[in-house]
Design a protein around this motif. Structure first.
Motif, PDB file in Angstrom:
ATOM      1  N   SER A  96      -0.887  -3.647   0.543  1.00 45.72           N
ATOM      2  CA  SER A  96      -0.600  -3.618   1.976  1.00 45.72           C
ATOM      3  C   SER A  96      -1.038  -4.923   2.652  1.00 45.72           C
ATOM      4  CB  SER A  96      -1.246  -2.400   2.642  1.00 45.72           C
ATOM      5  OG  SER A  96      -2.620  -2.310   2.331  1.00 45.72           O
ATOM      6  N   ILE A  99       2.694  -6.073   5.535  1.00 44.40           N
ATOM      7  CA  ILE A  99       3.387  -4.846   5.926  1.00 44.40           C
ATOM      8  C   ILE A  99       4.090  -5.058   7.252  1.00 44.40           C
ATOM      9  CG2 ILE A  99       1.983  -3.210   4.634  1.00 44.40           C
ATOM     10  CD1 ILE A  99       0.258  -2.829   7.159  1.00 44.40           C
ATOM     11  N   PRO A 100       5.177  -4.343   7.537  1.00 43.28           N
ATOM     12  CA  PRO A 100       5.840  -3.436   6.592  1.00 43.28           C
ATOM     13  C   PRO A 100       6.667  -4.215   5.578  1.00 43.28           C
ATOM     14  CG  PRO A 100       7.044  -3.520   8.674  1.00 43.28           C
ATOM     15  CD  PRO A 100       5.821  -4.348   8.867  1.00 43.28           C
ATOM     16  N   TYR A 102       4.572  -1.154   3.056  1.00 46.14           N
ATOM     17  CA  TYR A 102       3.626  -0.902   1.986  1.00 46.14           C
ATOM     18  C   TYR A 102       4.472  -0.723   0.723  1.00 46.14           C
ATOM     19  CZ  TYR A 102       0.727   0.712   5.947  1.00 46.14           C
ATOM     20  OH  TYR A 102       0.048   0.819   7.137  1.00 46.14           O
TER      21      TYR A 102
ATOM     22  N   ASN B  61      10.215   0.736   7.317  1.00 48.03           N
ATOM     23  CA  ASN B  61      10.588  -0.055   6.162  1.00 48.03           C
ATOM     24  C   ASN B  61      11.898  -0.768   6.495  1.00 48.03           C
ATOM     25  OD1 ASN B  61      11.531  -0.944   3.591  1.00 48.03           O
ATOM     26  ND2 ASN B  61      10.292   0.618   2.602  1.00 48.03           N
TER      27      ASN B  61
END
Lengths: 113, 119
Positions: A96, A99-100, A102, B61
């Protein structure tokens, strides 16, 4: 994304013997804040992952001292000094530092001989 | 002791929207923690989907950003995931998790819920 690669993908260990899992990252996990953001999880059968080691080498609450983590930069290792039957499952490393997102390694399945 | 419980449909049709909720018990969604969604594919790989804090914008994400929405319902002490335009590749076990407030990882996970995308 930072890619983390684990080896081996599986290992079979006799109870009482040691085990070692490697995790390599595509870039250094050392953050400018001085921390190294590498973690280890164990997923026992039928359960969610549980945190074992944080920031390379610190055991999370309740984790037995037979588990240890080491490494720096891009190369890290999880060691179990004496494997017990309850250690079976899949081990994941996670980074991490950037991030982003992870990102997790592919997992290493530990079986008992 | 904080516990998390996922709920939602187990089967979603292709091109539809996956909707899940994570109920937080034994603690408050407004505690100083981020809250995450993570999924695990049938081949066992783990993928972080996104995270939210009760008073800040969520982080997603990048690979899913165009399809994901995570929100918090403070009065119900829960947070939710919506994933649109799903395909069979979205079939997975979906976990909610609590981010630790002393580092960058997750210390508490729900038991997970299996979601299958199929007609």
């Amino acid at each position: 994304d930072v890619v983390v690669t684990q080896t081996p993908l599986s290992l079979s260990v006799t109870p009482g013997q040691p085990a070692s899992i490697s995790c390599k990252s595509s870039q250094s996990l050392l953050h400018r804040d001085g921390k190294t953001y590498l973690y280890w999880y164990l997923q026992k059968p039928g359960q969610p992952p549980q945190l074992l080691i944080y920031e390379v080498s610190n055991r999370f609450s309740g984790v037995p001292d037979r588990f240890s983590g080491s490494g720096s930069g891009t190369d890290f290792t999880l060691k179990i000094s004496r494997v017990e039957a309850e250690d079976v499952g899949v081990y994941y490393c996670m980074q991490s530092v950037q991030i982003p997102p992870y990102t997790f390694g592919q997992g290493t399945k530990l079986e008992i001989k | 002791q904080v516990q998390l419980q996922e709920s939602g449909p187990e089967l979603v049709k292709p091109s539809g929207t996956l909707s899940l909720t994570c109920a937080v018990s034994g603690g408050s969604i407004s505690s100083p923690n981020w809250w995450s969604w993570i999924r695990q594919f049938p081949g066992k790989g783990l993928e972080w989907i996104g995270e939210i804090y009760h008073s800040e914008r969520p982080n997603y994400n990048p690979s899913l950003k165009s399809r994901v929405t995570i929100s918090v319902a403070k009065s119900e002490n829960q947070f939710s995931l919506r994933l649109s335009s799903v395909t069979a590749a979205d079939t997975a076990v979906y976990y909610c998790a609590r981010n630790v407030n002393w580092g960058r990882t997750f210390d508490i996970w729900g038991q997970g819920t299996m979601v299958t995308v199929s007609s």
